[in-house]
Design a protein around this motif. Structure first.
Motif: not given
Lengths: 456, 456
Positions: A78-83, A109-111, A150, B7-8, B91, B109, B379, B381-384, B421
């Motif tokens: 979840y920390r990859m794209y949350r909060p 805000n995620n792929t 994913m 993470y962010k 990751f 983003n 794969r 980090e979840g971002i394309l 995208y």
């Protein structure tokens, strides 16, 4: 408590909820059980075991446990794209000239481009825990398939997606995102399953349907050692995972001492709406608070507003379990609406029961009006919304304009489920004024409802 | 000072920088001035006035003022999508098994999908302040055109985009995003300008080029009352606006007491790289700190690594000003690389001077290797990522793997400029193993360099 509300409220990572909330625990009238289509008896763990993952079945059938711990590995993902941010729509408020305060919870805000990842990662996790090799699923518009790809890439699970053939051909971009995440994509109907071969022999030129893709994905899971089937909406377990949306929203609002008056979400199978409203509905069920909640559905597929609360098949092929839900009939074929994610004849059993019990209201809206709202929103808030999400935008704007008339400073919260980067043919149709609104006639709906199975 | 790195890292909105930093003020060797192509004399305010906005010309020519206040209206717009997160790539680190600490500043983003919006909103603002009706520009890959459309929609400015014809036809999605934001899109070459009509009469089947689109956009601005031309990279003003990237990055790192060892950015015209590294280079120029900085460019268009530091035209049509820069020659035609944003024969004059003075190094990488890195990154980090951004990912991974060999715990920061995208045909080619690497021969480059104008 903080006072000045920023443009975007981000929780600290340490504030991300560590439990999902099961609204069924607070429901006096529990959602009716799914029925085995062969016996018409309530589905048991034994019925579910060959198809779905063990832990997910427990979540599916549990009407009593109020909270489920989110496993640490999922919390980490979840920390990859949350909060996700809760955005104060200052720009939109100004453009509308409304005294209303508008917030939206942005899940795009995620792929995968939508909230679907919240459940995909949970379902992939439990599959991995069970020692499975892989999972199968279907995808229409492609958001669920992308999210699952994913999640499976993260756990090194094989991911097999049956993609409705017309989407496979018309949405090559969605297909390539899934392939980039290592998923195997099969256009459906295909020659890889019995049901696919049967359909192709009868209708060699068919471009497929979601119902057919579901059938193929289920058959494929059943016929492979170490595989299970997963589904991205409608199910109780999916609503459970999606409550992360509502829990984060509530926590962010609480930080600033804000109580929403109106909460708005779009409704297809119900995963986003259920996830957003569950914590708020829980308060209503426990008599702690009152909210006005509005479900928004397309006029072309109006399950809540023109459907019937009855047992029905979840798929057009009538091989899946029966659910008691607001339905237009499993044989109802919605017109070609651009909000692919809302083109489902039925609705989550939890939401159906809550709606039946008067916990929220529903509205249906026409798609040209949706795209007007989407375009207005994009120009002032800078986010290009998915057509599905734009249903909620439409009604949020309508409610804010009512406040402008009455002068009321209501607080409106809506769910912005995703982005529209892969929906640009729809925007093109709107930009070129070739988009139309097709609303089913009373006769059409009556005919589809006449074919409901006789269960009650 | 905070210790545990999330993470962010999101700055508070109150921590977003309120000034841009002009690295030229700290440069002992100033970038060489642009030359008027007719007189070969340095461009003056009078030369620039008919083409560009007044305030932007001041920024363009100012080599001395170290900081420029960001106007309040731009600060407000920045809150729509800024602060952008500085992500700790936990990751990716784990997947690589490296002791290195990797961070990336993610500028994707927002709906334009890249950092381009940082300068687009500034340029639109100054155009509005000057009382203009609209602006013209060109776009190839489409990121700049999208960003400018968003910025113009916000200020109610007319936005006219000349889109290279092959992109217009092959990237209908980009086109529709721009139209949704109200921009007028013209495929270039077109019949709306003299230069367009001339090219079409000579080459009726041409699919256009960026050079031709620039010429049309400039002519269009000059021929309409109340219009000016705007450009998304290369210029000093653009690098100035983009320093918001580096300033936020530095502030976020400072909050956790982190000093980067290596800073990596992709380099096309230089806007992202310049924006990211300026504050760090400033410290180096002032003797306060040392960093290892790496510019990454495509092997198919290697301006820094195989070009010459010389005066050259900025466009293939040889009608635009001359700049002293690392160039492959304005007549160099890069092979069809999928990173459209990096296919420019030259480079920012600021960066060219800094590179010439040894402030950073440069590397060129081949595109299949870029897409390997992009896929690995997506794969875990979840971002394309966009193909352009993936150049920085490639070298960040390479440096992290070196740390794995040596055991060094270096801190690596790279710029992730945007999302991919709208680049899925490129991913498709990679997924299908039909992508190739075409590297210009020494002869090809020597021939293009032989055509450099004689100025020095």
């Amino acid at each position: 408590m903080k006072t000045e509300v920023p443009y975007k409220i981000y929780l600290d990572e340490s504030e991300i909820p560590t439990q999902w909330y099961n609204v069924r625990a607070d429901m006096k009238n529990k959602p009716a059980p799914l029925l085995n289509p062969a016996t018409l008896q309530p589905l048991t763990m034994d019925d579910l075991r060959p198809i779905f993952c063990e832990e997910l079945n427990k979540q599916e059938l549990d009407n009593d446990t109020p909270y489920f711990d989110i496993p640490e590995e999922i919390q980490k993902f979840y920390r990859m794209y949350r909060p996700s941010p809760l955005v104060r729509a200052y720009f939109l408020e100004k453009a509308l000239g409304t005294p209303a305060k508008i917030f939206y919870k942005f899940e795009g805000n995620n792929t995968s481009g939508s909230h679907k990842l919240n459940s995909a990662i949970a379902q992939a996790y439990y599959a991995k825990q069970q020692g499975l090799k892989g999972v199968t699923t279907e995808t229409g518009a492609g958001q669920w398939g992308t999210a699952l790809s994913m999640a499976c890439a993260y756990f090194g699970l094989d991911c097999q997606v049956y993609m409705v053939k017309c989407s496979y051909e018309q949405k090559p971009f969605r297909r390539e995102v899934m392939r980039t995440y290592g998923a195997r994509i099969t256009p459906s109907p295909s020659m890889t399953t019995q049901v696919g071969r049967k359909i192709l022999s009868e209708h060699p030129d068919t471009t497929g349907s979601l119902g057919c893709a579901i059938s193929e994905a289920v058959e494929s899971a059943l016929s492979q050692e170490g595989y299970r089937y997963v589904l991205g909406s409608v199910l109780n377990q999916v609503l459970l995972h999606q409550t992360i949306i509502g829990l984060e929203t509530k926590r962010a609002l609480d930080k600033y001492g804000i109580k929403p008056d109106i909460i708005i979400g779009c409704a297809g199978g119900g995963s986003n709406l259920g996830g957003l409203i569950s914590p708020f509905v829980g308060e209503m069920l426990r008599g702690e608070n009152e909210y006005k909640i509005i479900a928004v559905e397309p006029a072309s597929c109006p399950s809540f507003t023109r459907g019937k609360f009855a047992y029905d098949f979840c798929d057009t092929g009538m091989i899946c379990p029966l659910a008691k839900m607001y339905t237009l009939g499993s044989q109802f074929i919605p017109s070609a609406n651009h909000a692919g994610g809302l083109r489902f004849h039925g609705m989550s059993t939890i939401l159906s029961q809550l709606y039946h019990d008067g916990l929220f209201e529903a509205r249906s809206v026409e798609q040209t009006s949706i795209f007007e709202a989407a375009t207005q929103f994009a120009r002032v808030e800078g986010i290009l919304p998915a057509p599905e999400s734009s249903h909620a935008i439409r009604v949020a704007i309508d409610e804010a304009l009512k406040c402008k008339e009455t002068g009321e400073e209501k607080t409106i919260v809506f769910g912005l489920t995703g982005t529209g980067y892969f929906d640009l043919y729809a925007y093109e149709a709107f930009n070129n004024h070739t988009m139309s609104d097709i609303i089913p006639s009373d006769d059409t709906i009556a005919q589809a409802l006449a074919k409901l199975p006789k269960v009650d």
